[in-house]
Design a protein around this motif. Structure first.
Motif, mmCIF file in Angstrom:
data_model
loop_
_atom_site.group_PDB
_atom_site.id
_atom_site.type_symbol
_atom_site.label_atom_id
_atom_site.label_comp_id
_atom_site.label_asym_id
_atom_site.label_seq_id
_atom_site.Cartn_x
_atom_site.Cartn_y
_atom_site.Cartn_z
ATOM 1 N N ALA A 261 71.644 -114.761 152.624
ATOM 2 C CA ALA A 261 72.582 -115.754 152.086
ATOM 3 C C ALA A 261 73.379 -116.410 153.203
ATOM 4 N N ALA A 262 73.751 -115.620 154.223
ATOM 5 C CA ALA A 262 74.508 -116.183 155.344
ATOM 6 C C ALA A 262 73.674 -117.186 156.136
ATOM 7 N N GLU A 263 72.375 -116.935 156.258
ATOM 8 C CA GLU A 263 71.499 -117.879 156.950
ATOM 9 C C GLU A 263 71.423 -119.210 156.202
ATOM 10 N N LEU A 264 71.528 -119.139 154.874
ATOM 11 C CA LEU A 264 71.443 -120.357 154.061
ATOM 12 C C LEU A 264 72.776 -121.082 153.967
ATOM 13 N N SER A 265 73.882 -120.314 153.927
ATOM 14 C CA SER A 265 75.190 -120.924 153.681
ATOM 15 C C SER A 265 76.099 -120.962 154.898
ATOM 16 N N GLY A 266 75.792 -120.143 155.893
ATOM 17 C CA GLY A 266 76.674 -120.049 157.053
ATOM 18 C C GLY A 266 77.843 -119.117 156.849
ATOM 19 N N ILE B 117 89.042 -104.058 163.052
ATOM 20 C CA ILE B 117 87.607 -104.383 163.110
ATOM 21 C C ILE B 117 87.003 -104.413 161.699
ATOM 22 N N GLY B 118 87.860 -104.595 160.697
ATOM 23 C CA GLY B 118 87.382 -104.719 159.328
ATOM 24 C C GLY B 118 86.726 -106.065 159.087
ATOM 25 N N TYR B 119 86.228 -106.260 157.888
ATOM 26 C CA TYR B 119 85.474 -107.478 157.582
ATOM 27 C C TYR B 119 86.288 -108.738 157.834
ATOM 28 N N GLU B 120 87.535 -108.786 157.386
ATOM 29 C CA GLU B 120 88.335 -109.996 157.544
ATOM 30 C C GLU B 120 88.548 -110.335 159.012
ATOM 31 N N ALA B 121 88.808 -109.317 159.829
ATOM 32 C CA ALA B 121 89.022 -109.557 161.260
ATOM 33 C C ALA B 121 87.742 -110.045 161.923
ATOM 34 N N LEU B 122 86.620 -109.458 161.562
ATOM 35 C CA LEU B 122 85.342 -109.870 162.162
ATOM 36 C C LEU B 122 84.920 -111.248 161.671
ATOM 37 N N LYS B 123 85.200 -111.532 160.423
ATOM 38 C CA LYS B 123 84.848 -112.838 159.869
ATOM 39 C C LYS B 123 85.610 -113.961 160.576
ATOM 40 N N ALA B 124 86.844 -113.690 160.979
ATOM 41 C CA ALA B 124 87.631 -114.697 161.685
ATOM 42 C C ALA B 124 86.990 -115.055 163.025
ATOM 43 N N LEU B 125 86.290 -114.090 163.630
ATOM 44 C CA LEU B 125 85.593 -114.324 164.886
ATOM 45 C C LEU B 125 84.199 -114.902 164.682
ATOM 46 N N ASN B 126 83.563 -114.519 163.572
ATOM 47 C CA ASN B 126 82.160 -114.863 163.332
ATOM 48 C C ASN B 126 81.950 -115.048 161.834
ATOM 49 N N PRO B 127 82.087 -116.263 161.330
ATOM 50 C CA PRO B 127 81.987 -116.506 159.879
ATOM 51 C C PRO B 127 80.650 -116.071 159.276
ATOM 52 N N ARG B 128 79.596 -115.966 160.084
ATOM 53 C CA ARG B 128 78.269 -115.632 159.559
ATOM 54 C C ARG B 128 78.055 -114.126 159.410
ATOM 55 N N ILE B 129 78.982 -113.323 159.899
ATOM 56 C CA ILE B 129 78.738 -111.887 159.906
ATOM 57 C C ILE B 129 78.926 -111.279 158.513
ATOM 58 N N SER B 130 78.066 -110.313 158.196
ATOM 59 C CA SER B 130 78.223 -109.515 156.972
ATOM 60 C C SER B 130 78.511 -108.078 157.372
ATOM 61 N N VAL B 131 79.277 -107.401 156.556
ATOM 62 C CA VAL B 131 79.600 -105.990 156.778
ATOM 63 C C VAL B 131 79.169 -105.201 155.559
ATOM 64 N N ALA B 132 78.280 -104.233 155.768
ATOM 65 C CA ALA B 132 77.828 -103.355 154.682
ATOM 66 C C ALA B 132 78.566 -102.032 154.798
#
Length: 409
Positions: free
Chosen positions: A189-194, A110-125
């Motif tokens: 930034a994600a809202e602007l770039s996806g 459930i790290g950033y790379e795994a979540l990004k593969a499911l949802n490219p717009r997601i950010s992890v802080a």
């Protein structure tokens, strides 16, 4: 109905004491923040003060304050089912806030790379003591350790005593606030770039930002700034006791401030005993003002006079005369402060176990179109589990099975 500033934003908060406040900042501005707790609850539930001084998962005032406006679910992220459900939730989220050690999330898929593969717009802080990289990355730290290794602890207290920790987990709050700001920038930034991104927040680095120019002073001049003297930095400058507490006075010490002559006139008008001793050419000499003799003379005269007056009176009279003077407010003073009252800083605090009326700090800013507001009290343990999981199609027998397995609660 007034719109909320962050309405439509979905945040998954799986943080602990270092990050729960960060999630609160999003939730109170209208984001749908889902607090994802392990079985037994987030660590903040077990931190005092407790209602009635009795410990319990629903009795921590610290937890209740830092988790307002959130929905709450229980999910065991050490199980495959819990990890699968978290990924489903993250597929529709904009942001994840977490405070686990580096690598903990990735090891569970459930790290950033795994979540990004499911949802490219997601950010992890990721808010951690020392960040995701470097020789300290895997070390744990308390708030006190953060203050110490960030350098701020050295600056706290007085020169003739050991460094003093500021009240209230200031290192944790510093990391949480910087984390919220950085996370919001990533979401924007994600809202602007996806494309979302992984935001790496270090508590140590956040604390170091609070040192003002102490690091530059050493870098440029080779001088290590020290804690202030316990009484007065200069004669006429520093903290002084009065009838009902302390005041800060800044009438001397920097250049030829007109506040000094105004102060002398004030002392004469009020009949301060011995005020004539503060006249003379030596009182215009900065080196003399730094001397023990000058500080002792001024302190002896001013304290004896100030002890006859309240800090409110001293403040009011000082303001009338253009003298830098401020009361040192206690928590009780702040609750009754007319300026804070007029601005509505303190808002109602509700809790099912708290019978008497209470208040808590609100927001230190006012947004006239999209105001800050507490939309609901902090969630009870697992209060919204069924509601949130139903939004991703888990209900009925499937939900009951997860409860029975201890995956959800």
């Amino acid at each position: 109905m007034t719109a909320n500033a962050l309405e439509g934003l979905r945040v998954l908060d799986i943080s602990g004491p270092m990050g729960n406040y960060s999630g609160k900042l999003f939730a109170d501005m209208g984001a749908d923040v889902i607090l994802v707790e392990p079985p037994g609850g987030t660590a903040l539930r077990h931190e005092p003060p407790f209602i009635g001084d009795v410990a319990g998962v629903e009795r921590s005032l610290n937890y209740a304050y830092q988790n307002t406006s959130k929905r709450g679910i229980v999910l065991d992220l050490d199980t495959a089912s819990g990890q699968r459900i978290f990924r489903e939730l993250a597929a529709k989220a904009d942001l994840v806030i977490e405070t686990q050690p580096p690598g903990w999330m990735a090891a569970r898929g459930i790290g950033y790379e795994a979540l990004k593969a499911l949802n490219p717009r997601i950010s992890v802080a990721s808010i951690t003591p020392f960040g995701q990289t470097g020789p300290y990355a895997h070390l744990q730290a308390t708030d006190l350790v953060g203050l110490a290794l960030g350098g701020l602890l050295y600056m706290g207290g007085y020169r003739d005593a050991a460094p003093t920790q500021a009240h209230g987990d200031q290192a944790f709050k510093c990391a949480a606030m910087y984390g919220a700001v950085a996370a919001m920038l990533a979401v924007t930034a994600a809202e602007l770039s996806g494309e979302g991104q992984h935001v790496d927040i270090s508590m140590q680095e956040s604390v170091t930002m609070a040192l003002e120019n102490a690091a530059q002073t050493y870098d440029l001049e080779g001088v290590v700034r020290k804690r202030p003297l316990g009484d007065q930095r200069f004669a006429g400058y520093g903290l002084f006791p009065c009838k009902d507490g302390y005041i800060f006075l800044g009438s001397r010490g920097i250049g030829t401030s007109p506040a000094w002559s105004r102060s002398l006139q004030w002392f004469r008008d009020e009949g301060m005993q011995g005020a004539d001793r503060l006249h003379g050419a030596e009182w215009s000499d900065l080196d003399y003002l730094k001397s023990d003799e000058a500080r002792e003379v001024f302190g002896e005269l001013f304290i004896a006079w100030a002890m006859q007056h309240t800090k409110a009176w001293l403040y009011t009279e000082g303001q009338k005369r253009g003298i830098p003077l401020a009361p040192v407010s206690t928590p009780a003073d702040l609750v009754e402060n007319p300026q804070l009252r007029a601005r509505g800083v303190f808002v109602p605090f509700t809790h099912p176990l708290l019978k008497q009326a209470a208040e808590m700090p609100g927001a230190p800013y006012v947004m006239n179109e999209t105001p800050w507001q507490v939309r609901r009290p902090a969630p009870r343990l697992g209060e919204h589990t069924a509601e949130v999981l139903s939004e991703i199609g888990i209900a009925g027998d499937d939900l009951a099975r997860l409860y029975a397995m201890g995956v959800a609660g």
